[in-house]
Design a protein around this motif. Sequence first.
Motif, mmCIF file in Angstrom:
data_model
loop_
_atom_site.group_PDB
_atom_site.id
_atom_site.type_symbol
_atom_site.label_atom_id
_atom_site.label_comp_id
_atom_site.label_asym_id
_atom_site.label_seq_id
_atom_site.Cartn_x
_atom_site.Cartn_y
_atom_site.Cartn_z
ATOM 1 N N GLN A 1 0.839 -1.191 0.000
ATOM 2 C CA GLN A 1 0.000 0.000 0.000
ATOM 3 C C GLN A 1 0.883 1.253 0.000
ATOM 4 O O GLN A 1 2.016 1.230 0.470
ATOM 5 N N LYS A 2 0.331 2.357 -0.492
ATOM 6 C CA LYS A 2 1.141 3.565 -0.620
ATOM 7 C C LYS A 2 1.670 4.054 0.720
ATOM 8 O O LYS A 2 2.810 4.535 0.816
ATOM 9 N N LYS A 3 0.884 3.929 1.772
ATOM 10 C CA LYS A 3 1.368 4.390 3.074
ATOM 11 C C LYS A 3 2.549 3.566 3.553
ATOM 12 O O LYS A 3 3.457 4.088 4.212
ATOM 13 N N GLU A 4 2.567 2.275 3.200
ATOM 14 C CA GLU A 4 3.705 1.428 3.574
ATOM 15 C C GLU A 4 4.924 1.749 2.710
ATOM 16 O O GLU A 4 6.061 1.718 3.189
ATOM 17 N N ILE A 5 4.691 2.028 1.441
ATOM 18 C CA ILE A 5 5.795 2.424 0.551
ATOM 19 C C ILE A 5 6.417 3.726 1.054
ATOM 20 O O ILE A 5 7.646 3.858 1.115
ATOM 21 N N HIS A 6 5.560 4.666 1.423
ATOM 22 C CA HIS A 6 6.055 5.944 1.946
ATOM 23 C C HIS A 6 6.839 5.728 3.234
ATOM 24 O O HIS A 6 7.921 6.311 3.437
ATOM 25 N N ALA A 7 6.331 4.861 4.111
ATOM 26 C CA ALA A 7 7.022 4.582 5.376
ATOM 27 C C ALA A 7 8.364 3.909 5.128
ATOM 28 O O ALA A 7 9.349 4.178 5.842
ATOM 29 N N LEU A 8 8.429 3.030 4.124
ATOM 30 C CA LEU A 8 9.694 2.379 3.800
ATOM 31 C C LEU A 8 10.731 3.407 3.358
ATOM 32 O O LEU A 8 11.890 3.367 3.804
ATOM 33 N N VAL A 9 10.337 4.338 2.494
ATOM 34 C CA VAL A 9 11.289 5.354 2.025
ATOM 35 C C VAL A 9 11.732 6.237 3.182
ATOM 36 O O VAL A 9 12.921 6.586 3.289
ATOM 37 N N GLU A 10 10.827 6.586 4.055
ATOM 38 C CA GLU A 10 11.204 7.371 5.236
ATOM 39 C C GLU A 10 12.222 6.619 6.094
ATOM 40 O O GLU A 10 13.213 7.192 6.568
ATOM 41 N N ALA A 11 11.967 5.314 6.280
ATOM 42 C CA ALA A 11 12.888 4.500 7.082
ATOM 43 C C ALA A 11 14.252 4.395 6.404
ATOM 44 O O ALA A 11 15.294 4.481 7.073
ATOM 45 N N MET A 12 14.266 4.248 5.086
ATOM 46 C CA MET A 12 15.543 4.155 4.375
ATOM 47 C C MET A 12 16.297 5.470 4.449
ATOM 48 O O MET A 12 17.520 5.490 4.651
ATOM 49 N N ALA A 13 15.590 6.577 4.258
ATOM 50 C CA ALA A 13 16.252 7.879 4.310
ATOM 51 C C ALA A 13 16.857 8.132 5.686
ATOM 52 O O ALA A 13 17.910 8.779 5.803
ATOM 53 N N HIS A 14 16.210 7.616 6.711
ATOM 54 C CA HIS A 14 16.723 7.795 8.073
ATOM 55 C C HIS A 14 17.887 6.861 8.367
ATOM 56 O O HIS A 14 18.910 7.287 8.934
ATOM 57 N N HIS A 15 17.732 5.598 7.985
ATOM 58 C CA HIS A 15 18.698 4.586 8.413
ATOM 59 C C HIS A 15 19.884 4.419 7.462
ATOM 60 O O HIS A 15 20.936 3.933 7.889
ATOM 61 N N TYR A 16 19.725 4.809 6.191
ATOM 62 C CA TYR A 16 20.835 4.594 5.265
ATOM 63 C C TYR A 16 22.092 5.343 5.709
ATOM 64 O O TYR A 16 23.166 4.736 5.834
ATOM 65 N N PRO A 17 22.029 6.647 5.971
ATOM 66 C CA PRO A 17 23.264 7.319 6.419
ATOM 67 C C PRO A 17 23.771 6.792 7.754
ATOM 68 O O PRO A 17 24.974 6.768 7.997
ATOM 69 N N LYS A 18 22.849 6.361 8.639
ATOM 70 C CA LYS A 18 23.283 5.810 9.923
ATOM 71 C C LYS A 18 24.007 4.489 9.735
ATOM 72 O O LYS A 18 24.982 4.190 10.450
ATOM 73 N N SER A 19 23.554 3.674 8.766
ATOM 74 C CA SER A 19 24.241 2.399 8.514
ATOM 75 C C SER A 19 25.644 2.647 7.968
ATOM 76 O O SER A 19 26.588 1.924 8.300
ATOM 77 N N LEU A 20 25.796 3.668 7.123
ATOM 78 C CA LEU A 20 27.125 4.011 6.620
ATOM 79 C C LEU A 20 28.021 4.499 7.749
ATOM 80 O O LEU A 20 29.206 4.158 7.826
ATOM 81 N N GLU A 21 27.435 5.297 8.636
ATOM 82 C CA GLU A 21 28.210 5.801 9.772
ATOM 83 C C GLU A 21 28.640 4.648 10.674
ATOM 84 O O GLU A 21 29.785 4.603 11.145
ATOM 85 N N ASP A 22 27.736 3.697 10.915
ATOM 86 C CA ASP A 22 28.055 2.544 11.762
ATOM 87 C C ASP A 22 29.225 1.749 11.206
ATOM 88 O O ASP A 22 30.019 1.174 11.963
ATOM 89 N N THR A 23 29.318 1.670 9.889
ATOM 90 C CA THR A 23 30.338 0.841 9.255
ATOM 91 C C THR A 23 31.526 1.654 8.763
ATOM 92 O O THR A 23 32.374 1.149 8.026
ATOM 93 N N GLY A 24 31.571 2.936 9.152
ATOM 94 C CA GLY A 24 32.748 3.747 8.868
ATOM 95 C C GLY A 24 32.944 4.111 7.421
ATOM 96 O O GLY A 24 34.074 4.186 6.931
#
Length: 801
Positions: free
Chosen positions: A384-407
Amino acid sequence: MAKIKHNNFLDTVNNVISDAAQQGILHLYAEGEGFTGRTIGVRGNTLFHFGTTGYLGLEQDPRLKAAAVSAIQKYGTQFPLSKSYISHPLYRDLEEKIGQMYGQPIIITKNSTLGHLGAIPSAVDDRDAVILDHQVHWSVQNACQLLKNRSIPVEMVRHNHLDMLEDKIKFHSQNRNRIWYMADGIYSMFGDSAPIHELMALSKKYPQLHFYMDDVHGMSWAGRHGTGFVLDQLKKLPDNMLLFGTLSKTFGASGAVLVCPDKKMHHRIKTFGGPLTFSAQLEPASVAAASASADIHLSSEIYNLQNELRERIHYFNGLLASTDIPLVDRNDSPVFYIGTGMPKNGYNFVNRLMEEGFYVNLGLFPAVPVKNTGVRITISRHNQKKEIHALVEAMAHHYPKSLEDTGTDLNRVRHVFALEPQKTKINLIDTDLDIQLESSISKIEKGHWNTFIGTQGVIDWDGLLFLETSFEDNDLVEHNWEFRYLIVRDNKGKPILATFMTIGLWKDDMLAKESISRDLEAIRVYDPYHLTTKVLSVGSLFTEGKHLFLDGDHPLKDKALDILMRTLETLEHQTDAKMTVLRDFGSDDPLGKFLNGHGFVRIQMPDSCAVDLVEREDIEAYISKLSVRNRRHFRKEIQAFEPEFQVDILQTCHEKQLEQVIGLYGNVHQNNLGLNTFPFPERVFKTMSDNPHWEFILLSLRNRPQKPIGVMLCYKNQGKTYVPAFVGLDYDYVRSHHTYRQLLYQTIKRATDLGFDRIDFGMTAAFEKRKLGATVTEQFAYVQASDNFAMELLGIMEREG
């Protein structure tokens, strides 16, 4: 000389997959007493499902379920007979419907893998040739291996490289009837597509060109009657194409379909298509479900379903475009690939998304190169669109944090996928560490280098200066290396990490089977740089031993290792190297896990051999400590022949001797295709002769002292380590006089006379060296390549051999 052990590709894959499983990414079990397609249970949590290949959601359609249940009630769970004898009562109806969808003769198969195994050997004639896109699905590549038994050439070209494809077509056009190009319509990892219209134009230029297209990931969500991406592009299937679709995945049932416009070929494949003849047929439930799905595909409803999915795809694309998330290939397929670069980044990101409530797949080696690890997200009508939107929000939040975690940082990821870099780049290198990066050993203090890294092989300060002198200003590109030296110190000046690196041209088949290298050398007679790669290597092709010093107890060792990784990446970019190699690690080296996480694949090198001489005994005492069996070998094959040899220890060689030495080395190099490298330039040997740290153990027969039949080229490392770096032989005498064994013995004898502590015998011929008391140690290298093309091509050649 003993045969070299070769790397087992399956062991390499096993290491990568096992590591991902330990990270909780692969080999999971779905949970729950039922599925809707919208969510999936994993490890006690209910996650929104963004990993399905059922893009239209038909596997949950009540009409397909009802048809399957009814078929089981009427006909049982299976119909255990080969279709060659009799088909299930529901089969005729399914075949008629699928044939109506395509408007062409079709064959229903149990699945696409068995379908390829049945169709390809039947369709490809002994007079044909096959060219594979190197990203075509494994099941197609595997089926093509059956063609090798019939001496049908099977070659590979880089993904979607039509210029390379055209070169192969020209090569085979004079001697082959049809030339088959095999590719996917939609590729399952990146979601990109084959260049269909360009391929059609190429077939008009070369009428011999035929196509075998696997379009299982383009099925149902595209095309008239859902017949797939390829037919959506072409509108009509040409006579020179075989097309594979699927009745599973997006179709919602089970099985696969081969579409064959050539009626004569259709008859041949259907009459006797290997596993199509002998394998069990589809179960009644699968046939009934597929028939119900075919009804939907033949109705206007399929276009409503396609539009609903297309709307979700466009929505997801639009949301991603507003972020910095690196989408590797922007297209209109339901497959999206988010680049993470190194496996450790991918592990972190996937686990973060799962914790947020989203299930996604990880794209991992060997499906993609290790350094091209990424998150594979699929969009379906279940989402559903609300889940797709939530996924993109989660990726935008966690992607830079995952890079930071792994240096790491985003630009490092974008580079490995050839994406445009961001304008700003964050530098995460710790300023508390002192980083020294030099292009010559002359800029590094000699005593410091020799203390922490220069005790083995030819990698002390003087040895590296010799290498710099030998591998510069030569005529051929392969004889010119760039050198880099890295030392990382803490703020008190204490070294934490030190290594040296070379950049040069390597043969891709360096560790391949001798038969493969022999075939490639025949090509290199007229194309000397065929299958060669510019490589950034820790160490060099000349040296062996521990090329990397690391203070494993230092609290800043992890930061020092991160600096090493960043330095390698930077040098790779600056020098346009396509492969990075770290070599000479033991089987249980603690750095192995770290390197796996940074995108390096472990491969086995030839064993390393060394002799410990610290007890300062003479040669007689040394030999006396060998085993009874090895002493018997020594007396029979070495000592008995010693009186026949004249042994000369030369600190320098006059012109004729040097010419003889170079010739003897050349004999061994040409015969040692198990470790296939470029020969060294003559300057190396001339520099050896002028260098006080080198000497030559020259063997001649006493009755012919002017004609050497063996030579050992030996380096003296700081008066402590004796290094017989290279050998030269006259093969007319190797068997009759055991020349190689005599050289090994004379090397040990010379080292004991000089009072050295150790002999670094190096790689290869471990069996012979062990008999003379050497300790043999398994050695591994860690390799990070920009793509898998050379590896997969060599794999095809190995299976052919």
